[in-house]
Design a protein around this motif. Structure first.
Motif, short mmCIF file in Angstrom:
data_model
loop_
_atom_site.label_atom_id
_atom_site.label_comp_id
_atom_site.label_asym_id
_atom_site.label_seq_id
_atom_site.Cartn_x
_atom_site.Cartn_y
_atom_site.Cartn_z
N ARG A 355 -59.46 -15.61 -96.24
CA ARG A 355 -58.12 -16.21 -96.14
C ARG A 355 -57.77 -17.02 -97.38
O ARG A 355 -56.62 -17.40 -97.57
N CYS A 378 -51.23 -4.19 -99.41
CA CYS A 378 -50.35 -4.74 -98.36
C CYS A 378 -49.32 -3.71 -97.92
O CYS A 378 -48.99 -3.60 -96.73
N ARG A 383 -48.58 -4.93 -94.27
CA ARG A 383 -48.69 -6.39 -94.21
C ARG A 383 -47.56 -7.03 -95.01
O ARG A 383 -47.14 -6.52 -96.05
N ASP A 433 -48.29 -12.38 -94.28
CA ASP A 433 -49.69 -12.04 -94.03
C ASP A 433 -50.53 -12.32 -95.28
O ASP A 433 -51.73 -12.57 -95.18
N GLU A 458 -53.52 -17.71 -90.32
CA GLU A 458 -54.30 -16.48 -90.47
C GLU A 458 -53.92 -15.69 -91.72
O GLU A 458 -54.47 -14.62 -91.96
N ALA A 459 -52.98 -16.19 -92.50
CA ALA A 459 -52.56 -15.47 -93.71
C ALA A 459 -53.59 -15.66 -94.82
O ALA A 459 -54.38 -16.60 -94.82
#
Length: 748
Positions: A355, A378, A383, A433, A458-459
């Motif tokens: 993270r 991504c 994402r 994200d 949580e990104a």
């Protein structure tokens, strides 16, 4: 005095002393210009003694036609508008004639009182109208009604109060402009507040520093050892330290700097201890085991440390993530026509697991290539990705490489100028994200706090930068401190993709970073290179050489436009400083009258002309919907001399209008300091270096300057200065405890 004034009013006024102060009394006939933001006004005055008109320019909060004033100042000859009295102070006196009173009341300054009401009142009471309105409002009420009588009485009382406040401040050597600003901020409590604590001005009024507040305090009779002065000295010693990049000072450092700021003897330092304790008890400062902080900097450092410590554990990597990262690397290699190094592949894989990821490397080591691969990862995984950088130029490069939108950090977080904070933060995280930040070495502790508070739990946050560049202009050394923590997942890119033999600039940068003084060739007419050194003995000779290079030789021999040449210097001051270099280059590249004499504007010491290259020096969120930020460069598109405003064609194509109040935020940008050049690149860089820069010379500075050049680098000045810069490291070590706080948070 009378004879002098007669000269200026049409009786042979050409021969006068521009330093001699004059006093003029008269009635405002017309308001040519008024800026409500700062009170700057251009007034047409009918001078009482001679019945002649003249122009008075100065600061006055609410000028009104018909008002009688006393203006004090010096005469100046304006190139377009002729002779003017540049007033250091303007004091209003109540109109004494019936005609003046009627004109004043009819001006619209007092809401609800118009020309008809003015005419009726003056017809009834003549020159005594104000006296009657103030002392016998019932007589006015009988004529125009109770409401208007009350409005007039209140307005006259407020006007008298304003005059008393401004007169008090000006008598204590406060400038008219600052006096107006003080009254706008504190209203009828101005005298009370300033008398109690003049140092409040430095804390609460933008543009007022400790020196100004201290001068006012001493003029008000405050003793040099007064408690409020000593406490203010301690507070502003820490503020000045923050401007130098420090998050805190230890007690001995703080005492020493505060004593110097206050002009106290060295043995007085111990006497400041009790005042420091009071400041901490009052919540202005915080003593953290001998490290003394401004409270907001301590909060910021603690928040950033907690944020980092909570994001270090790797996440399990599902099979699909492995497939996607491999696909992203292959696609990036195909589009960019490169082969990823093992370090670059590891960086892409780590971004899928951690993270928090830090990626560092010098020029030519492939940081931008990794960002491209992460953007593809991504995209393939669906994402939500945000790209940002501290400067607009760096964000633009990210957008071009990744073929997607990128913004400055400030625009990403959406600053709300009305509420004076960012829209995205702890209570409203970014819908992301992954967030990738380029040029992370430029992030100071306060911006880090604001940015990190907006990152969802949580990104993934990817910080990309060069740890060997200069640290942020603001306090802290965030990027370097983060990657110095062993527990932080950090990828160091070391493989050179721009081969040193193909690019002398890249080779020079890496030599400097290794502490090796590079042997840069001198131009001899036969040697072909992308880096040269032109030795010069003194700063003036170096400045003249730079002027000739930029204006003649580089455009002629290499085909560079002046806009493609970035002139850098370590400092603002001196012959080889940004200020004097800017004047030289402005007069050579854009001399007065070259385009249009009417499209020029003098603003204090700053002379601005249409087509001048200018730089924004502070963040301004209100001047435009998208904001204009420190370091943004543009070209003056148009100038309105009457309103003292101009329009700048910003680097990103936006046309930004600058009012008279905003123009001081600009500086010429033909030459800029190395610090201000962070986050920018240019096809050609010309760097001035001299032994006189000794106190500023260090490895990080010279490395940062060299890495701004893409195609051609020219150093002008002293080889000894280059040697001193390469050999000096950590000469200005910053006081920050971020690394220790992160490590401490990991053990608790």
């Amino acid at each position: 005095m009378l004879a002098a004034n007669q000269q200026h009013l049409g009786l042979g006024f050409m021969n006068y002393d521009p330093t001699e102060e004059h006093i003029v009394r008269g009635t405002i006939q017309r308001i040519t210009y008024h800026n409500p933001a700062n009170g700057y006004s251009v007034l047409q005055l009918e001078v009482a003694e001679h019945g002649r008109r003249m122009t008075v320019v100065g600061y006055w909060p609410k000028p009104a036609a018909g008002a009688e004033i006393v203006a004090r100042g010096v005469y100046k000859q304006h190139p377009r508008y002729g002779e003017q009295l540049s007033a250091s102070s303007i004091t209003e006196t109540a109109p004494s004639s019936a005609e003046g009173i009627e004109k004043y009341l009819a001006s619209g300054l007092i809401k609800g009182i118009g020309s008809k009401t003015a005419r009726r009142l003056v017809k009834a009471f003549g020159a005594a109208t104000f006296e009657v309105a103030h002392r016998e409002p019932e007589k006015v009420a009988a004529l125009v009604g109770k409401h208007k009588a009350g409005v007039l009485q209140k307005a006259l009382a407020e006007t008298q109060e304003v005059q008393e406040i401004l007169r008090f401040l000006i008598e204590h050597n406060v400038s008219q402009a600052l006096a107006t600003k003080i009254h706008d901020r504190y209203g009828n409590r101005s005298i009370e507040i300033i008398s109690r604590d003049p140092y409040l001005l430095a804390r609460e009024l933008h543009g007022v520093g400790f020196a100004t507040a201290d001068r006012i305090a001493l003029n008000l009779g405050l003793k040099p050892d007064a408690p409020q002065r000593l406490k203010a000295g301690l507070y502003y010693a820490l503020e000045r330290a923050a401007e130098d990049g420090h998050c805190y000072l230890n007690k001995p450092q703080l005492m020493q700097k505060a004593a110097a700021l206050l002009g106290l003897a060295a043995d007085f330092e111990l006497g400041l201890e009790s005042h420091l304790k009071e400041l901490c008890q009052e919540g202005f400062l915080l003593d953290d085991n001998g490290a003394v902080y401004l409270k907001h900097l301590h909060r910021a450092e603690t928040f950033v440390a907690d944020f980092i410590s909570q994001r270090l554990d790797p996440r399990p990597q599902p099979e699909i993530a492995v497939v996607i990262t491999e696909r992203a690397v292959k696609q990036a290699e195909k589009e960019l026509r490169v082969k990823f190094s093992a370090e670059q592949q590891e960086a892409v894989q780590a971004a899928a697991r951690y993270r928090l990821l830090a990626i560092t490397g010098g020029p030519g080591c492939g940081k931008t290539t990794v960002i491209k691969a992460l953007a593809m990862m991504c995209r393939f995984a669906g994402r939500r990705l945000f790209l940002a950088a501290p400067t607009g130029r760096a964000a633009q490069r990210m957008a071009q490489v990744c073929q997607m939108e990128a913004s400055t950090i400030h625009r990403l977080l959406r600053y709300d100028p009305m509420r004076k904070h960012f829209l995205f933060g702890v209570n409203q995280p970014l819908p992301a994200d992954m967030v990738i930040i380029d040029e992370s070495s430029m992030i100071d502790i306060l911006l880090a706090r604001d940015l990190f508070s907006a990152i969802p739990k949580e990104a993934t946050l990817v910080l990309v930068g060069d740890k060997d560049q200069l640290p942020s202009v603001g306090p802290g050394r965030v990027f370097a401190d983060i990657i110095a923590v062993q527990a932080v997942k950090t990828i160091s890119l070391s493989k050179l993709f721009r081969r040193a033999e193909q690019s002398e600039i890249t080779g020079i940068a890496h030599m400097i970073n290794s502490g090796i003084v590079p042997q840069i060739p001198e131009p001899d007419g036969t040697t072909r290179a992308d880096a040269y050194f032109i030795p010069r003995k003194d700063p003036a000779e170096s400045a003249a050489t730079i002027e000739k290079l930029v204006a003649e030789q580089l455009p002629k021999k290499f085909g560079f436009k002046p806009s493609e040449i970035m002139v850098l210097t370590p400092t603002n001051r001196g012959e080889l400083g940004a200020e004097k270099l800017n004047r030289r280059l402005q007069n050579k590249l854009n001399p007065s009258g070259a385009v249009d004499p009417e499209q020029e504007l003098k603003f204090g010491d700053l002379e601005l002309r249409i087509k001048d290259r200018v730089c924004q020096r502070v963040n301004n969120y209100q001047i435009d919907e998208a904001g204009v930020f420190n370091g943004d460069i543009g070209e003056i598109y148009s100038i309105d001399r009457l309103s003292k405003s101009l329009v700048v064609d910003l680097w990103d194509g936006r046309l930004i209008k600058y009012s008279a109040a905003d123009i001081p935020q600009l500086s010429l940008a033909y030459a800029i300091t190395v610090h201000r050049a962070q986050g920018s690149e240019s096809p050609c860089v010309v760097l001035g270096l001299h032994d006189s820069h000794y106190m500023l010379l260090e490895r990080q500075l010279i490395y940062t300057a060299v890495t701004r050049a893409k195609k051609l680098l020219i150093l002008v000045g002293s080889r000894r200065a280059l040697m001193l810069a390469v050999k000096k490291t950590d000469t200005r070590r910053r006081c920050t405890l971020l690394k220790q706080r992160i490590q401490q948070a990991l053990t608790t």
